[in-house]
Motif scaffolding. Structure first.
Motif, short mmCIF file in Angstrom:
data_model
loop_
_atom_site.label_atom_id
_atom_site.label_comp_id
_atom_site.label_asym_id
_atom_site.label_seq_id
_atom_site.Cartn_x
_atom_site.Cartn_y
_atom_site.Cartn_z
N LEU A 162 0.85 -1.19 0.00
CA LEU A 162 0.00 0.00 0.00
C LEU A 162 0.88 1.24 0.00
CD1 LEU A 162 -2.56 -0.99 2.81
CD2 LEU A 162 -2.99 -1.03 0.35
N PRO A 163 0.39 2.36 -0.51
CA PRO A 163 1.12 3.62 -0.39
C PRO A 163 1.30 3.98 1.08
CG PRO A 163 -0.71 3.82 -1.95
CD PRO A 163 -0.88 2.51 -1.26
N THR A 164 2.29 4.80 1.36
CA THR A 164 2.63 5.14 2.74
C THR A 164 1.45 5.73 3.49
OG1 THR A 164 4.94 5.51 2.17
CG2 THR A 164 4.16 6.51 4.20
N HIS A 165 0.69 6.65 2.87
CA HIS A 165 -0.41 7.29 3.59
C HIS A 165 -1.50 6.28 3.94
CE1 HIS A 165 -2.10 7.42 -0.51
NE2 HIS A 165 -3.27 7.55 0.07
N ASP A 440 -2.97 -8.72 18.02
CA ASP A 440 -3.40 -8.39 16.65
C ASP A 440 -2.63 -7.20 16.09
OD1 ASP A 440 -5.18 -10.46 16.69
OD2 ASP A 440 -6.94 -9.24 17.11
N PHE A 441 -2.34 -6.23 16.96
CA PHE A 441 -1.60 -5.06 16.48
C PHE A 441 -0.17 -5.44 16.08
CE2 PHE A 441 1.08 -1.26 17.23
CZ PHE A 441 0.50 -0.42 16.29
N VAL A 442 0.46 -6.29 16.88
CA VAL A 442 1.83 -6.71 16.54
C VAL A 442 1.83 -7.53 15.25
CG1 VAL A 442 3.86 -7.97 17.32
CG2 VAL A 442 2.53 -6.67 18.96
N ARG A 443 0.85 -8.39 15.08
CA ARG A 443 0.78 -9.18 13.85
C ARG A 443 0.57 -8.27 12.64
NH1 ARG A 443 -3.50 -12.06 13.49
NH2 ARG A 443 -2.71 -13.63 12.05
N PHE A 444 -0.21 -7.22 12.81
CA PHE A 444 -0.36 -6.25 11.72
C PHE A 444 0.98 -5.58 11.41
CE2 PHE A 444 -0.80 -1.86 10.36
CZ PHE A 444 -1.49 -2.01 9.17
N ALA A 445 1.71 -5.21 12.46
CA ALA A 445 3.02 -4.57 12.25
C ALA A 445 3.97 -5.48 11.49
CB ALA A 445 3.63 -4.17 13.59
N GLY A 446 3.78 -6.79 11.61
CA GLY A 446 4.60 -7.74 10.86
C GLY A 446 4.29 -7.77 9.37
N ARG A 447 3.24 -7.10 8.93
CA ARG A 447 2.88 -7.04 7.51
C ARG A 447 3.39 -5.76 6.84
NH1 ARG A 447 -3.22 -7.87 6.47
NH2 ARG A 447 -2.37 -8.42 4.43
N ILE A 448 3.98 -4.88 7.64
CA ILE A 448 4.45 -3.60 7.09
C ILE A 448 5.81 -3.80 6.43
CG2 ILE A 448 5.16 -1.25 7.70
CD1 ILE A 448 3.23 -1.42 10.08
#
Length: 576
Positions: A162-165, A440-448
Motif C-alpha cells: 500500500l502507499p505510505t499514507h 493483533d496489532f503486533v501481527r499487523f506490524a509484521g505485515r508492514i
C-alpha cells in the motif's frame, strides 16, 4: 511409580499447581485440571498451536505438567522442583514459600542488577532451581522433572503493498482497535505518559475512543520533572489539544512509600528508585482507574532499527540511500545516522558469521571492562563475575520488519518488561496493559514493509505519519526525548537522611558476600551526595548496590522466618 496430580487453582490472581513422582499428596488446593491468568485467546495450549494473548497457563496433559506462556508480553510463569514434587506458579513467592527450608539465593540475580543488559537477558530468577517459562513457549514436565520445550508458531499474513499514507491510516485504525481491546472490562483507565511520541499517541487514541465509541473514560497521568528533553511543554500542548487535564506526580510524592519498592514478589524489583511510581499508581486508584495503559518498549516494534533498514537497503537500495541521506534521529547527527543505518548493515552483511561472533564478544568484553571502571567499589565476587566470559547469543546480520516481529514473540526484553509490569500490578493492585503489544496489532506490524517504517526519513516515521491530526505537530515531530537525571536527583533528595536509607548504605550484607567493598562504596556515595546534580549518572551506578543490599537482607530474614510474607502473597500491597 505413581504420579500424583493436584488440580490447578486460581486464588486471588495467582495460578498454582503441583505434580509429584511418589504417593505423597502435593499440598495444592483443589480446582480444575487447568488454570490460567490473563487473556488466553483461541485453543488450549498444545504443541504446534499458536499462543496468542497475554496469559500464563498451567494444566495437565498425558500425565505431565503442562505450562505455557503467551507470546510478545505473555504473563510471567515459573516452576521449581521441590524434592519429588514439581511446583508451578504465576508468581515467585509461592515457590519460595514451598521450598523455604532448602531455598538458596541465586547470586546471578544480584549480579544482574549491576548490568542493565543482564536484567533483560538472561534475567536470572532470584532462587537456585527456579525455571522461567519463556514467552511463546510450551513446557511439558514429566514426573522426574524432565522438561520438553516447544515454541509456538507465529503465522503472519502476507506483506502489505500500500502507499505510505494508506499504511499510516491502517496502522492508526489497528492501534485504535488495540487500545479499545486493552480497555475491556474497565470503566476508567489511566494512561501513563508525559509528552513523548509513543505515550502521546496512546493518550490521544484512548481519549478519541472514549469520546467516539464510549469506551473507558481516561485519566492522563504524568511524571512531573524537568531536565534534558523536558516533556512538560509537550504535555501542555497535547492536553490543550485534547482538552484534558493531567494528574501530575512529582518524584517527591514518593516520600510516603520510601523503600517499599525494593522487593516485590520475592525478587529484587528495581535498579532505579520507584517509590514515586507507587505514588502514581496509588493516585490512579484514588481517582477510580481499574487499569493502566503504558507505552513501554514500543520502540522495539516501531523504531527505525538499523537491522530493519538493512532489509530496506538490500531490496530498494536507491530509495534507502536517499532516505539515509536526510534521516533525522533522536540525539544523533546525520553522519552518525548514515554510519548506523548504512555502514552497520553492510558490514554485518559482508562479514562471515565467525567474524561477527568475534566482534560481538569483543564489544561485550569492552563493555564489561567499562562497567567495572564505573563500579570501582565492586568486591571480588562482582569483579570476577564481570571478568568471566559468558556465552551470549549474538544477533544475525540483517532481518526485516517481518522477522523482527517473529523474534519479538519470544523476546527477552519483552519478557523482562512484562515481569516488571506484573510486579507493579502485584504491588499496586491495578491491571497494567501494553496496547502496542496487543497480539493483533503486533501481527499487523509484521505485515508492514521494512522501508515503510522509515516514512518521512524520521525516527519512528510511520508511527508519526499515523498520528496526523491526533496530536499537535509540535509533539508528533519532536526529535528529543526526556532523560530521568533530574527525577533521579529529586528521588535522592527524598530518601537522603531517612534512617532506613542510611542503614542500607552500610552495605553489610554485600560486603560480607564479597559483592561490594563497603568502605570504598561509602566514599563514592559521599562524593555523589555532595552534589547529586553534578553527575546524575552516578546514581545509576550506586542505586543497584542499594537494591541488592535490601534484597540480600530480605532473603536472610525470609530464610530465618523473620519476615511476614502473608500480605505479600496477596495483590494490592499499596493502598489507594
Amino acid at each position: 511409580m505413581a504420579v500424583r496430580w493436584a488440580p490447578c487453582s486460581v486464588r486471588q490472581g495467582v495460578a498454582v499447581a503441583c505434580s509429584a513422582s511418589n504417593d505423597s499428596n502435593p499440598s495444592c488446593a483443589s480446582g480444575s485440571d487447568h488454570a490460567y491468568i490473563g487473556a488466553l485467546r483461541g485453543e488450549l495450549p498444545s504443541p504446534g498451536v499458536e499462543l496468542p494473548g497475554d496469559f500464563a497457563f498451567i494444566g495437565s496433559a498425558e500425565g505431565r505438567l503442562r505450562l505455557a506462556r503467551g507470546r510478545f508480553v505473555g504473563r510471567p510463569l515459573y516452576w521449581l522442583r521441590v524434592g519429588s514434587t514439581t511446583v508451578a506458579s504465576t508468581r515467585l513467592l509461592p515457590l519460595a514459600v514451598a521450598a523455604r527450608a532448602d531455598l538458596r539465593l541465586n547470586p546471578a540475580h544480584l549480579f544482574a542488577l549491576f548490568d542493565p543488559r543482564l536484567r533483560i537477558w538472561p534475567n536470572p530468577p532470584p532462587f537456585v532451581g527456579v525455571q522461567t517459562v519463556c514467552a511463546n513457549t510450551l513446557v511439558d514436565i514429566d514426573r522426574f522433572g524432565g522438561a520438553r520445550i516447544s515454541e509456538g508458531p507465529v503465522r503472519l499474513e502476507p506483506e502489505l503493498t500500500l502507499p505510505t499514507h494508506e499504511l499510516a491510516g491502517a496502522l492508526r485504525d489497528e492501534f485504535s482497535s488495540a487500545v479499545a481491546r486493552e480497555c475491556t472490562g474497565a470503566r476508567r483507565v489511566a494512561v501513563l505518559g508525559g509528552g513523548g511520541v509513543d505515550s502521546s499517541n496512546l493518550l490521544a487514541m484512548a481519549v478519541r475512543n472514549a469520546r467516539r465509541s464510549g469506551t473507558a473514560s481516561v485519566v492522563p497521568v504524568a511524571f512531573d520533572f524537568g531536565g534534558i528533553g523536558d516533556d512538560r511543554p509537550h504535555l501542555r500542548a497535547l492536553c490543550s489539544h485534547l482538552d484534558v487535564k493531567p494528574v501530575r506526580i512529582a518524584p517527591s510524592d514518593g516520600a510516603a512509600y520510601g523503600l517499599r519498592d525494593r522487593v516485590v514478589d520475592g525478587a529484587a524489583h528495581l535498579s532505579v528508585p520507584g517509590a514515586f511510581v507507587m505514588a502514581a499508581m496509588a493516585r490512579m486508584r484514588s481517582v477510580g482507574a481499574q487499569a493502566v495503559l503504558v507505552g513501554e518498549s514500543s520502540e522495539l516494534l516501531l523504531d527505525s532499527e538499523a537491522a530493519v533498514f538493512g532489509d530496506f537497503l538490500m531490496t530498494q537500495p536507491l530509495r534507502a540511500l536517499a532516505c539515509a541521506g536526510r534521516f533525522t534521529a533522536i540525539y544523533e547527527t546525520r553522519r552518525q545516522s548514515w554510519r548506523r543505518l548504512v555502514g552497520g548493515p553492510l558490514l554485518r552483511h559482508a562479514l562471515p558469521p565467525f567474524a561477527l561472533a568475534l566482534r560481538y564478544k569483543s564489544g561485550r568484553r569492552r563493555a564489561a571492562k567499562h562497567r567495572l571502571r564505573e563500579l570501582d567499589w565492586a568486591g571480588p565476587r562482582l569483579r570476577t563475575f564481570f571478568a568471566t566470559e559468558r556465552q551470549d547469543p549474538f544477533p544475525p546480520p540483517i532481518y526485516s520488519q517481518r522477522e523482527r516481529v517473529r523474534r519479538l514473540a519470544s523476546s527477552g526484553v519483552l519478557m523482562a518488561q512484562r515481569e516488571f509490569q506484573s510486579r507493579w500490578e502485584l504491588a499496586c493492585g491495578l491491571r497494567v496493559s501494553l496496547p502496542y503489544f496487543d497480539d493483533d496489532f503486533v501481527r499487523f506490524a509484521g505485515r508492514i514493509p521494512s522501508g515503510a517504517m522509515f516514512a518521512g526519513a524520521r525516527e519512528r516515521g510511520l508511527l508519526r505519519e499515523s498520528m496526523e491530526g491526533l496530536v499537535p505537530d509540535s509533539v508528533r515531530y519532536r526529535m528529543d526525548k526526556a532523560r530521568p537525571n533530574e527525577a533521579s536527583a529529586e528521588a535522592f533528595a527524598v530518601l537522603e537522611g531517612t534512617p532506613a536509607f542510611e542503614d542500607l548504605l552500610s552495605m553489610r550484607e554485600l560486603d560480607a558476600m564479597g559483592i561490594v567493598d563497603a568502605k570504598r562504596f561509602g566514599t563514592a556515595f559521599q562524593e555523589f551526595a555532595l552534589d547529586p546534580r553534578a553527575d546524575p549518572s552516578l546514581w545509576g551506578s550506586l542505586w543497584p548496590a542499594i537494591t541488592a543490599e535490601a534484597y540480600a537482607r530480605w532473603f536472610r530474614a525470609f530464610k530465618t522466618c523473620n519476615v511476614d510474607v502473608t500480605t505479600s502473597l496477596v495483590p494490592s500491597m499499596v493502598a489507594s
